[in-house]
Design a protein around this motif. Structure first.
Motif, PDB file in Angstrom:
ATOM      1  N   ALA A  51       0.849  -1.195   0.000  1.00  0.00           N
ATOM      2  CA  ALA A  51       0.000   0.000   0.000  1.00  0.00           C
ATOM      3  C   ALA A  51       0.881   1.241   0.000  1.00  0.00           C
ATOM      4  O   ALA A  51       2.100   1.144   0.193  1.00  0.00           O
ATOM      5  CB  ALA A  51      -0.903   0.018   1.232  1.00  0.00           C
ATOM      6  N   VAL A  52       0.237   2.374  -0.192  1.00  0.00           N
ATOM      7  CA  VAL A  52       0.899   3.648   0.094  1.00  0.00           C
ATOM      8  C   VAL A  52       0.644   3.957   1.560  1.00  0.00           C
ATOM      9  O   VAL A  52      -0.510   3.919   2.009  1.00  0.00           O
ATOM     10  CB  VAL A  52       0.361   4.774  -0.793  1.00  0.00           C
ATOM     11  CG1 VAL A  52       1.029   6.102  -0.416  1.00  0.00           C
ATOM     12  CG2 VAL A  52       0.601   4.462  -2.264  1.00  0.00           C
ATOM     13  N   TYR A  53       1.701   4.231   2.295  1.00  0.00           N
ATOM     14  CA  TYR A  53       1.606   4.513   3.719  1.00  0.00           C
ATOM     15  C   TYR A  53       1.715   6.016   3.960  1.00  0.00           C
ATOM     16  O   TYR A  53       2.628   6.665   3.441  1.00  0.00           O
ATOM     17  CB  TYR A  53       2.699   3.766   4.476  1.00  0.00           C
ATOM     18  CG  TYR A  53       2.392   2.296   4.641  1.00  0.00           C
ATOM     19  CD1 TYR A  53       2.425   1.431   3.542  1.00  0.00           C
ATOM     20  CD2 TYR A  53       2.051   1.768   5.879  1.00  0.00           C
ATOM     21  CE1 TYR A  53       2.122   0.088   3.675  1.00  0.00           C
ATOM     22  CE2 TYR A  53       1.757   0.420   6.028  1.00  0.00           C
ATOM     23  CZ  TYR A  53       1.783  -0.418   4.923  1.00  0.00           C
ATOM     24  OH  TYR A  53       1.482  -1.748   5.059  1.00  0.00           O
ATOM     25  N   TYR A  54       0.780   6.521   4.772  1.00  0.00           N
ATOM     26  CA  TYR A  54       0.726   7.943   5.070  1.00  0.00           C
ATOM     27  C   TYR A  54       0.883   8.168   6.567  1.00  0.00           C
ATOM     28  O   TYR A  54       0.288   7.443   7.372  1.00  0.00           O
ATOM     29  CB  TYR A  54      -0.619   8.531   4.657  1.00  0.00           C
ATOM     30  CG  TYR A  54      -0.929   8.435   3.189  1.00  0.00           C
ATOM     31  CD1 TYR A  54      -1.570   7.314   2.653  1.00  0.00           C
ATOM     32  CD2 TYR A  54      -0.597   9.475   2.317  1.00  0.00           C
ATOM     33  CE1 TYR A  54      -1.865   7.231   1.308  1.00  0.00           C
ATOM     34  CE2 TYR A  54      -0.888   9.403   0.973  1.00  0.00           C
ATOM     35  CZ  TYR A  54      -1.518   8.271   0.472  1.00  0.00           C
ATOM     36  OH  TYR A  54      -1.804   8.197  -0.863  1.00  0.00           O
ATOM     37  N   CYS A  55       1.636   9.181   6.943  1.00  0.00           N
ATOM     38  CA  CYS A  55       1.601   9.594   8.339  1.00  0.00           C
ATOM     39  C   CYS A  55       0.663  10.782   8.465  1.00  0.00           C
ATOM     40  O   CYS A  55       0.403  11.502   7.493  1.00  0.00           O
ATOM     41  CB  CYS A  55       2.992   9.909   8.893  1.00  0.00           C
ATOM     42  SG  CYS A  55       3.726  11.420   8.310  1.00  0.00           S
ATOM     43  N   ALA A  56       0.139  10.966   9.665  1.00  0.00           N
ATOM     44  CA  ALA A  56      -0.855  12.002   9.891  1.00  0.00           C
ATOM     45  C   ALA A  56      -0.745  12.522  11.315  1.00  0.00           C
ATOM     46  O   ALA A  56      -0.251  11.820  12.204  1.00  0.00           O
ATOM     47  CB  ALA A  56      -2.250  11.440   9.648  1.00  0.00           C
ATOM     48  N   ALA A  57      -1.232  13.748  11.503  1.00  0.00           N
ATOM     49  CA  ALA A  57      -1.199  14.356  12.833  1.00  0.00           C
ATOM     50  C   ALA A  57      -2.480  15.139  13.080  1.00  0.00           C
ATOM     51  O   ALA A  57      -2.998  15.791  12.161  1.00  0.00           O
ATOM     52  CB  ALA A  57       0.011  15.275  12.977  1.00  0.00           C
ATOM     53  N   PRO A  58      -3.006  15.082  14.290  1.00  0.00           N
ATOM     54  CA  PRO A  58      -4.200  15.859  14.618  1.00  0.00           C
ATOM     55  C   PRO A  58      -3.831  17.295  14.944  1.00  0.00           C
ATOM     56  O   PRO A  58      -2.723  17.575  15.402  1.00  0.00           O
ATOM     57  CB  PRO A  58      -4.756  15.144  15.852  1.00  0.00           C
ATOM     58  CG  PRO A  58      -3.549  14.573  16.512  1.00  0.00           C
ATOM     59  CD  PRO A  58      -2.582  14.236  15.419  1.00  0.00           C
TER      60      PRO A  58
END
Length: 125
Positions: A92-99
């Motif tokens: 998959a394409v892996y994404y990081c994220a932040a609130p």
């Protein structure tokens, strides 16, 4: 402006390992959390793992428990995803994220306000 930059993706054989990194800039994430999501072709983006900065609490999708480990380095404002025993279905394409603020729940897409550009992980059988 918040920027999240992922790195560390690549091609690996089933059973192998990869470590993804996500470097954050533009603000301090010390009071909140960071997470990893992934999106395979034709599928919805799904939660993988997250970590709450102050308490160091971690959360994992059932599909990766025991194989993936999320960790962070406060000094570098970086979060890592160590992926072991990789399977073809992890491709998959892996994404990081932040609130942008404190969130009680950290396992859903709508908890996150900032996203990286993604890094491709391909696991061959």
């Amino acid at each position: 402006q918040v920027q999240l930059v992922e790195s560390g993706g690549g091609l690996v054989q089933a059973g192998g390992s990869l470590r993804l990194s996500c470097a954050a800039s533009g603000r301090t994430f010390g009071n909140y959390a960071m997470g990893w999501f992934r999106q395979a072709p034709g599928k919805e983006r799904e939660f993988v793992a997250s970590i709450r900065w102050i308490t160091d609490d971690t959360y994992y999708a059932d599909s990766v428990k025991g194989r993936f480990t999320i960790s962070r380095d406060n000094a570098k404002n970086t979060v890592y995803l160590q992926m072991n025993s990789l399977k073809p279905e992890d491709t998959a394409v892996y994404y990081c994220a932040a609130p942008g603020n404190f969130r009680v729940v950290l396992t859903t897409r709508n908890a996150y306000d900032y996203w990286g550009q993604g890094t491709q992980v391909t696991v061959s059988s």
